[in-house]
Design an enzyme around this catalytic site. Structure first.
Site, PDB file in Angstrom:
ATOM      1  N   ARG A 177      -3.853 -10.265   4.310  1.00 16.37           N
ATOM      2  CA  ARG A 177      -4.186 -10.159   2.878  1.00 16.37           C
ATOM      3  C   ARG A 177      -2.914  -9.739   2.145  1.00 16.37           C
ATOM      4  O   ARG A 177      -2.375  -8.661   2.419  1.00 16.37           O
ATOM      5  CB  ARG A 177      -5.304  -9.134   2.682  1.00 16.37           C
ATOM      6  N   LYS A 221       0.801  -1.226   0.000  1.00 11.70           N
ATOM      7  CA  LYS A 221       0.000   0.000   0.000  1.00 11.70           C
ATOM      8  C   LYS A 221       0.833   1.275   0.000  1.00 11.70           C
ATOM      9  O   LYS A 221       1.990   1.278   0.425  1.00 11.70           O
ATOM     10  CB  LYS A 221      -0.987  -0.024   1.170  1.00 11.70           C
TER      11      LYS A 221
HETATM   12  N1  HH2 Z   1      -7.433  -3.656   0.350  1.00 11.55           N
HETATM   13  C1  HH2 Z   1      -7.734  -3.594  -0.964  1.00 11.55           C
HETATM   14  C2  HH2 Z   1      -8.834  -4.307  -1.456  1.00 11.55           C
HETATM   15  N2  HH2 Z   1      -9.591  -5.077  -0.652  1.00 11.55           N
HETATM   16  N3  HH2 Z   1     -10.048  -5.956   1.481  1.00 11.55           N
HETATM   17  C3  HH2 Z   1      -9.761  -6.039   2.786  1.00 11.55           C
HETATM   18  N4  HH2 Z   1     -10.495  -6.810   3.590  1.00 11.55           N
HETATM   19  N5  HH2 Z   1      -8.699  -5.355   3.337  1.00 11.55           N
HETATM   20  C4  HH2 Z   1      -7.906  -4.554   2.591  1.00 11.55           C
HETATM   21  O1  HH2 Z   1      -6.983  -3.930   3.149  1.00 11.55           O
HETATM   22  C5  HH2 Z   1      -8.192  -4.434   1.187  1.00 11.55           C
HETATM   23  C6  HH2 Z   1      -9.286  -5.167   0.662  1.00 11.55           C
HETATM   24  C7  HH2 Z   1      -6.887  -2.784  -1.879  1.00 11.55           C
HETATM   25  O2  HH2 Z   1      -5.885  -3.573  -2.465  1.00 11.55           O
HETATM   26  P1  HH2 Z   1      -5.963  -4.239  -3.928  1.00 11.55           P
HETATM   27  O3  HH2 Z   1      -7.090  -5.216  -4.036  1.00 11.55           O
HETATM   28  O4  HH2 Z   1      -4.647  -4.809  -4.239  1.00 11.55           O
HETATM   29  O5  HH2 Z   1      -6.180  -3.029  -4.890  1.00 11.55           O
HETATM   30  P2  HH2 Z   1      -7.453  -2.477  -5.668  1.00 11.55           P
HETATM   31  O6  HH2 Z   1      -8.496  -2.094  -4.675  1.00 11.55           O
HETATM   32  O7  HH2 Z   1      -6.875  -1.308  -6.426  1.00 11.55           O
HETATM   33  O8  HH2 Z   1      -7.948  -3.569  -6.578  1.00 11.55           O
END
Ligand code: HH2
Length: 258
Positions: free
Chosen positions: A238, A196
């Site tokens: 995660r 992040k």
């Molecule tokens: N962070 C993201 C997405 N989903 N779900 C939970 N429970 N906790 C988190 O910290 C979280 C999440 C953001 O990361 P990512 O899926 O890699 O990116 P994007 O939202 O751009 O797809």
């Protein structure tokens, strides 16, 4: 929890796994690297992201979930009830809900639910996040959501402080430093700091790395925060970099804690 983003625009791996075959292959790779669960998402929730339509989100996640669910537990990362329904029909057994609002859907579908804390909406959440006491406010919100979920009939509930979702660098650090406050609620805690922007900003603050490292250069910082969170009692991490995270977990929980 290994991350598979079937999106063109996720902050760390956008576009790489938009093709279903590539997404399934990546999921299988994460299973081989030690993931106990794969989180499949079809909508980026990064700051400033544009929402996608529900039909398109289903079109992205359904075939990937169907292919992976035979060999591993799968969660669907969504804010939409219709997507949760399609995902569960395809084999998902957990709804990872960054809006913390789908508890009734999870109850009806008979699956586990993750309540994540977010202040505001993805397109504006990083504009000016404010709290009087971020740790207490996030805790109180998540406990209320978890209790509502149990009252609705959900049998497995996780809480997640939502690093980077309507939070400044200081808010994120405060939440991480006081993770024990969330753990003390008794609800199992999921932590997602992987790659992040907060980590990039932290590293850019040091004199030796004046330029913020991009998402793929945040591995060491991701492992450091994951290790810290595991040591403070997080029950699930995660992660995009599953191999390194699973190794850290094995050392922290399996060897040192023996
Ligand atoms: N962070 C993201 C997405 N989903 N779900 C939970 N429970 N906790 C988190 O910290 C979280 C999440 C953001 O990361 P990512 O899926 O890699 O990116 P994007 O939202 O751009 O797809």
């Amino acid at each position: 929890m290994g991350v598979v983003n079937v999106t063109p625009d996720s902050f760390s791996d956008g576009g790489r796994y938009l093709d279903p075959d590539a997404a399934v292959a990546h999921g299988r790779q994460l299973i081989a690297e030690g993931a106990d669960l794969i989180d499949v998402g079809g909508e980026s929730t990064r700051p400033g992201a544009e929402p996608v339509g529900v039909d398109e989100e289903i079109r992205r996640v359904e075939p990937v979930i169907a292919a992976l669910a035979a060999s591993v537990r799968v969660s669907v990362d969504t804010r939409h009830a219709a997507v949760a329904e399609a995902a569960v029909a395809a084999g998902a057994t957990m709804v990872n809900d960054v809006s913390a609002s789908l508890h009734e859907t999870a109850a009806r579908l008979g699956v586990a639910w993750v309540a994540m804390h977010m202040q505001g909406e993805p397109d504006t959440m990083q504009v000016d996040p404010r709290y009087d006491d971020v740790v207490a406010e996030v805790r109180d919100h998540l406990v209320a959501r978890a209790e509502a979920a149990v009252a609705a009939g959900v049998r497995e509930v996780w809480i997640d402080p939502g690093f980077g979702f309507g939070k400044t660098l200081e808010h994120n650090l405060d939440l991480l430093a006081h993770l024990d406050v969330l753990v003390a609620t008794g609800w199992p805690v999921l932590v997602g700091t992987s790659r992040k922007a907060t980590l990039g900003r932290l590293l850019a603050d040091s004199d030796r790395t004046p330029d913020p490292p991009g998402p793929e250069d945040r591995l060491e910082a991701s492992i450091a925060t994951a290790t810290y969170a595991m040591d403070r009692g997080a029950g699930m991490i995660r992660a995009h970099d599953v191999r390194a995270t699973a190794q850290a977990a094995r050392v922290v929980q399996g060897e040192i804690a023996k």
